[in-house]
Design an enzyme around this catalytic site. Sequence first.
Site, PDB file in Angstrom:
ATOM      1  CD  GLU A   1      48.825  10.296  42.325  1.00 11.31           C
ATOM      2  OE1 GLU A   1      49.639  10.419  41.394  1.00 11.31           O
ATOM      3  OE2 GLU A   1      49.101  10.540  43.516  1.00 11.31           O
TER       4      GLU A   1
ATOM      5  NE  ARG B   1      59.284  11.261  41.527  1.00  6.50           N
ATOM      6  CZ  ARG B   1      59.867  10.318  42.253  1.00  6.50           C
ATOM      7  NH1 ARG B   1      61.143  10.032  42.052  1.00  6.50           N
ATOM      8  NH2 ARG B   1      59.190   9.673  43.185  1.00  6.50           N
TER       9      ARG B   1
ATOM     10  CG  ASN C   1      50.814  16.184  48.690  1.00  8.38           C
ATOM     11  OD1 ASN C   1      50.039  17.119  48.894  1.00  8.38           O
ATOM     12  ND2 ASN C   1      50.393  14.945  48.436  1.00  8.38           N
ATOM     13  NE  ARG C   2      53.812  11.990  52.294  1.00  6.75           N
ATOM     14  CZ  ARG C   2      53.473  11.828  51.023  1.00  6.75           C
ATOM     15  NH1 ARG C   2      52.972  12.857  50.341  1.00  6.75           N
ATOM     16  NH2 ARG C   2      53.585  10.659  50.428  1.00  6.75           N
TER      17      ARG C   2
ATOM     18  CE1 TYR D   1      53.165   4.684  37.682  1.00 10.58           C
ATOM     19  CE2 TYR D   1      54.746   6.352  38.349  1.00 10.58           C
ATOM     20  CZ  TYR D   1      54.379   5.006  38.222  1.00 10.58           C
ATOM     21  OH  TYR D   1      55.244   4.022  38.651  1.00 10.58           O
TER      22      TYR D   1
ATOM     23  NE  ARG E   1      57.891  12.699  46.964  1.00 14.97           N
ATOM     24  CZ  ARG E   1      56.678  12.187  46.774  1.00 14.97           C
ATOM     25  NH1 ARG E   1      56.358  11.646  45.619  1.00 14.97           N
ATOM     26  NH2 ARG E   1      55.780  12.212  47.743  1.00 14.97           N
TER      27      ARG E   1
END
Length: 426
Positions: free
Chosen positions: A387, A195, A263-264, A318, A247
């Site tokens: 970010e 997203r 990202n995990r 962000y 996501r």
Amino acid sequence: MSLLLAALIFNSLFIACLTAPQEHVWTDEVVSYSGFQLWSITPHNKEGREFLEKIQRDYELDVWQESRSGNGTVDVLIPPDFQPELKLRLADAEIPYLVKINDVQTVINNGNANVSISDEKVKAQGYKMDWTSYHRLSDIYSYLTYLANSFPQIVTLIDIGWSYEGRPLYVVRISSASSPDTKPAIWIDGGIHAREWITPSVATYFIQQLVEVAGNAELSTNLVWYIMPVMNPDGYEFTHKRNRLWRKSRSKAALFCRGVDHNRNFGYKWGGLGASRNPCAETFRGSIAFSERETAAVSKFIQGKSTNIKVFITLHSYGQYIILPWAYDVLYPTDYDELLALAENAASKFVRFKYSVGNTAQLLYPSSGSSADWAKSIGIKYTYAVELGDTGTYGFVLPPSLILPICEDFFPALKVFADKAATMTH
């Protein structure tokens, strides 16, 4: 607590699974966020933060952003049926909040209009890409192919594998060096979270500037760039077709849930703080480290170049942060001061969008199994997660009018990272 509030809470929890969009359920239905609001909630003490965490669990709310720095605000997506009782609960707990987006679907509709580029312009420039609108994966991949065909002396399009749904995973190599395999390199990726549309836009802007702008030619003379604009192509396409706020990946995670948080899913401190065992959770870590085709392909490619790669940048949104290892806990690598100095120098180059710099787990939250931590663990010295903008006015549904300003503001900072990498040898 009043009887009215108690009744509202009971009713809302009873219908929770019926009212919220089925973000994780295996469905082809188009998800609407009509009436959903983005609230910025500010708990002022430990009790308030614990109360808010309980609300998040009880209502299964989607947390867009949380921060340990400053006033510690938390951006939360609130379904319309929950809004009356949550207003009462927050008022009862004396926790202030601000409605940042009154209707999320309206913002999505305004920012997701069809790309309208004239046939004449496409014919003249050879591609549909621009940086005033968001583009589908086909436009992005066509642009990469165009560059590889038009600038074969400096651009190589590398297919490093296939996604879960069979889409190619492309990395662009950019270098004018006579012996690129001996030169220091920079890795940049975008689109790891589907997203976060601004990240592929920024990554492709970097590519465009490095390849098509003659004034930037020196940046590729003594340096090799490896840029992967879309690490999660399946999820990215799904956000365009079905669910704008998806996501994760699109692999089958459980009987009724899809997706792993890429990202995990990397293999350093996998499964620790900030990573969920729940296959339906936004931060689901996967069954094992590198369970996903995408993370496995990326890690294999980077490991093959790890002695050359001196700077690793993974783009997210962000919040406007440049964040440093470690992410798995509030701990610091031995060379943290060197990483911090470079990041602060880069942050000083931003003009319109100001970036905070610091340790990931301290500024934001712990997140084990992250790509940046993994990159640092295999010996890449300067590793960062960035970010991008904004700071929460629009969050993940950033309007297209901000794409180019964010891209242009970042490029001088990118040169700081490039200058450092170019001075480093094996």
